[in-house]
Motif scaffolding. Structure first.
Motif, PDB file in Angstrom:
ATOM      1  N   THR A   1     -15.798   2.628   3.714  1.00 30.87           N
ATOM      2  CA  THR A   1     -16.159   2.568   5.130  1.00 30.87           C
ATOM      3  C   THR A   1     -15.205   3.464   5.912  1.00 30.87           C
ATOM      4  N   SER A   2     -15.632   3.846   7.085  1.00 29.77           N
ATOM      5  CA  SER A   2     -14.741   4.631   7.940  1.00 29.77           C
ATOM      6  C   SER A   2     -15.077   4.365   9.400  1.00 29.77           C
ATOM      7  N   ASN A   3     -14.118   4.637  10.264  1.00 28.43           N
ATOM      8  CA  ASN A   3     -14.359   4.554  11.700  1.00 28.43           C
ATOM      9  C   ASN A   3     -13.498   5.588  12.411  1.00 28.43           C
ATOM     10  N   MET A   4     -13.853   5.858  13.663  1.00 33.43           N
ATOM     11  CA  MET A   4     -13.154   6.882  14.429  1.00 33.43           C
ATOM     12  C   MET A   4     -12.997   6.423  15.872  1.00 33.43           C
ATOM     13  N   ASN A   5     -11.810   6.644  16.436  1.00 33.26           N
ATOM     14  CA  ASN A   5     -11.550   6.346  17.843  1.00 33.26           C
ATOM     15  C   ASN A   5     -10.977   7.600  18.508  1.00 33.26           C
ATOM     16  N   TYR A   6     -11.522   7.899  19.681  1.00 30.48           N
ATOM     17  CA  TYR A   6     -11.085   9.095  20.403  1.00 30.48           C
ATOM     18  C   TYR A   6     -10.544   8.712  21.772  1.00 30.48           C
ATOM     19  N   THR A   7      -9.401   9.304  22.137  1.00 29.90           N
ATOM     20  CA  THR A   7      -8.793   9.097  23.442  1.00 29.90           C
ATOM     21  C   THR A   7      -8.757  10.422  24.194  1.00 29.90           C
ATOM     22  N   LYS A   8      -9.287  10.434  25.404  1.00 26.37           N
ATOM     23  CA  LYS A   8      -9.298  11.659  26.203  1.00 26.37           C
ATOM     24  C   LYS A   8      -7.882  12.047  26.624  1.00 26.37           C
ATOM     25  N   PRO A   9      -7.674  13.339  26.914  1.00 30.82           N
ATOM     26  CA  PRO A   9      -6.354  13.768  27.380  1.00 30.82           C
ATOM     27  C   PRO A   9      -6.072  13.237  28.779  1.00 30.82           C
ATOM     28  N   SER A  10      -4.801  13.057  29.089  1.00 31.94           N
ATOM     29  CA  SER A  10      -4.428  12.646  30.442  1.00 31.94           C
ATOM     30  C   SER A  10      -4.571  13.843  31.385  1.00 31.94           C
ATOM     31  N   SER A  11      -4.739  13.574  32.656  1.00 32.82           N
ATOM     32  CA  SER A  11      -4.909  14.651  33.623  1.00 32.82           C
ATOM     33  C   SER A  11      -3.617  15.446  33.752  1.00 32.82           C
ATOM     34  N   GLN A  12      -3.750  16.735  34.010  1.00 31.22           N
ATOM     35  CA  GLN A  12      -2.610  17.635  34.107  1.00 31.22           C
ATOM     36  C   GLN A  12      -2.516  18.205  35.518  1.00 31.22           C
ATOM     37  N   THR A  13      -1.299  18.307  36.034  1.00 28.42           N
ATOM     38  CA  THR A  13      -1.063  19.021  37.289  1.00 28.42           C
ATOM     39  C   THR A  13      -0.493  20.386  36.936  1.00 28.42           C
ATOM     40  N   ILE A  14      -1.288  21.410  37.144  1.00 26.29           N
ATOM     41  CA  ILE A  14      -0.901  22.749  36.707  1.00 26.29           C
ATOM     42  C   ILE A  14      -0.524  23.609  37.903  1.00 26.29           C
ATOM     43  N   ILE A  15       0.667  24.159  37.834  1.00 31.71           N
ATOM     44  CA  ILE A  15       1.113  25.127  38.845  1.00 31.71           C
ATOM     45  C   ILE A  15       0.852  26.521  38.275  1.00 31.71           C
ATOM     46  N   ASN A  16      -0.060  27.246  38.882  1.00 38.16           N
ATOM     47  CA  ASN A  16      -0.385  28.575  38.377  1.00 38.16           C
ATOM     48  C   ASN A  16      -0.203  29.660  39.431  1.00 38.16           C
ATOM     49  N   GLN A  17       0.515  29.317  40.513  1.00 42.19           N
ATOM     50  CA  GLN A  17       0.806  30.324  41.537  1.00 42.19           C
ATOM     51  C   GLN A  17       2.170  30.055  42.162  1.00 42.19           C
ATOM     52  N   ILE A  18       2.954  31.109  42.313  1.00 45.50           N
ATOM     53  CA  ILE A  18       4.266  31.001  42.950  1.00 45.50           C
ATOM     54  C   ILE A  18       4.493  32.227  43.826  1.00 45.50           C
ATOM     55  N   VAL A  19       5.482  32.115  44.709  1.00 45.24           N
ATOM     56  CA  VAL A  19       5.929  33.252  45.515  1.00 45.24           C
ATOM     57  C   VAL A  19       7.398  33.508  45.185  1.00 45.24           C
ATOM     58  N   ILE A  20       7.718  34.767  44.885  1.00 46.37           N
ATOM     59  CA  ILE A  20       9.094  35.158  44.565  1.00 46.37           C
ATOM     60  C   ILE A  20       9.607  36.081  45.668  1.00 46.37           C
ATOM     61  N   ASN A  21      10.815  35.842  46.109  1.00 45.95           N
ATOM     62  CA  ASN A  21      11.372  36.621  47.214  1.00 45.95           C
ATOM     63  C   ASN A  21      11.983  37.940  46.719  1.00 45.95           C
ATOM     64  N   GLU A  22      11.120  38.734  46.099  1.00 49.44           N
ATOM     65  CA  GLU A  22      11.502  40.075  45.668  1.00 49.44           C
ATOM     66  C   GLU A  22      10.322  41.005  45.902  1.00 49.44           C
ATOM     67  N   LYS A  23      10.619  42.294  45.930  1.00 44.88           N
ATOM     68  CA  LYS A  23       9.592  43.286  46.209  1.00 44.88           C
ATOM     69  C   LYS A  23       8.564  43.369  45.082  1.00 44.88           C
ATOM     70  N   PHE A  24       7.333  43.753  45.446  1.00 47.95           N
ATOM     71  CA  PHE A  24       6.210  43.851  44.516  1.00 47.95           C
ATOM     72  C   PHE A  24       6.551  44.732  43.318  1.00 47.95           C
ATOM     73  N   ASP A  25       7.086  45.926  43.546  1.00 43.82           N
ATOM     74  CA  ASP A  25       7.364  46.865  42.442  1.00 43.82           C
ATOM     75  C   ASP A  25       8.366  46.281  41.449  1.00 43.82           C
ATOM     76  N   THR A  26       9.367  45.584  41.973  1.00 41.37           N
ATOM     77  CA  THR A  26      10.377  44.979  41.099  1.00 41.37           C
ATOM     78  C   THR A  26       9.753  43.911  40.207  1.00 41.37           C
ATOM     79  N   ILE A  27       8.940  43.050  40.799  1.00 38.60           N
ATOM     80  CA  ILE A  27       8.286  41.977  40.049  1.00 38.60           C
ATOM     81  C   ILE A  27       7.296  42.552  39.037  1.00 38.60           C
ATOM     82  N   TRP A  28       6.523  43.534  39.463  1.00 38.13           N
ATOM     83  CA  TRP A  28       5.523  44.152  38.569  1.00 38.13           C
ATOM     84  C   TRP A  28       6.186  44.708  37.318  1.00 38.13           C
ATOM     85  N   ASP A  29       7.234  45.502  37.490  1.00 43.61           N
ATOM     86  CA  ASP A  29       7.901  46.126  36.341  1.00 43.61           C
ATOM     87  C   ASP A  29       8.502  45.080  35.403  1.00 43.61           C
ATOM     88  N   ARG A  30       9.101  44.048  35.977  1.00 44.22           N
ATOM     89  CA  ARG A  30       9.706  42.996  35.160  1.00 44.22           C
ATOM     90  C   ARG A  30       8.645  42.243  34.364  1.00 44.22           C
TER      91      ARG A  30
END
Length: 211
Positions: A23-52
């Protein structure tokens, strides 16, 4: 003749040991919700950030597909055989019981795994899951005041192949292929099935390359 009969009896006994009353059985648990930070502001010039950022992306496992400084877009792709490093598809626990005892199998459905189970007719099979994550990420940079805003959005595609083998003779019994397709802030979900979300650590990794 008696020897042949004895071999047949032993073979039948071995088969019953493997599959009898399985015999066999299966139990599945959904993932917990995630708070994702995918945007930030850096206090440096665009060209400096781009190159880095470009330098750091090129030194990691990312493949730079397209880079348009005038459009402020960088597109990269990546691939890994351990999807759960970057995505969370919950947790599956399977239990298989037969005359030999009980076996437990626990895995994230995004990852490769192997387990033994029974079908609706009570026949036992070994399953071998092989999975891979392929992703494409858009990174957008733009001047904002005295600094630079950076946002990261990823398309995740988890491909899973499952091969089935008869537990008695290890004969190939078929296979299934399916895909979990989602993005940074939109989950994958099918009714009564698997749910997948991004962990957010890939986005954090890329954002950290700009700092």
């Amino acid at each position: 003749m008696d020897k042949i009969k004895m071999i047949k009896k032993l073979s039948i006994a071995a088969t019953m040991l493997l599959t009898g009353c399985a015999t066999s059985n299966m139990n599945y648990t959904k993932p917990s919700s995630q708070t994702i930070i995918n945007q930030i502001v850096i206090n440096e010039k665009f060209d400096t950030i781009w190159d880095r950022l470009v330098k750091n992306l090129a030194s990691d496992f990312f493949i730079i597909n397209n880079i348009e400084k005038s459009s402020r877009i960088i597109n990269v792709s990546f691939s890994t055989g351990k999807p759960s490093d970057y995505v969370d598809c919950g947790n599956t626990v399977r239990e298989f019981n037969n005359a030999r005892g009980k076996s437990l199998y626990t895995y994230d459905p995004s990852d490769s795994a192997s387990y033994t189970f029974t079908n609706l007719q009570g026949h036992a099979f070994n399953a071998i899951r092989t999975s891979r994550l392929n992703g494409r990420t858009n990174v957008y940079l733009a001047p904002e005041g005295e600094g630079t805003v950076i946002s990261v959005n990823t398309k995740y595609v988890v491909d899973v192949d499952v091969k089935y083998y008869n537990i008695v003779n290890n004969q190939f019994a078929g296979n299934e292929n399916f895909t979990f397709d989602f993005s940074t802030k939109s989950e994958f979900s099918n009714p009564g099935g698997v749910t997948c979300v991004a962990r957010g650590n890939l986005e954090q990794k890329i954002l950290s390359y700009a700092e």
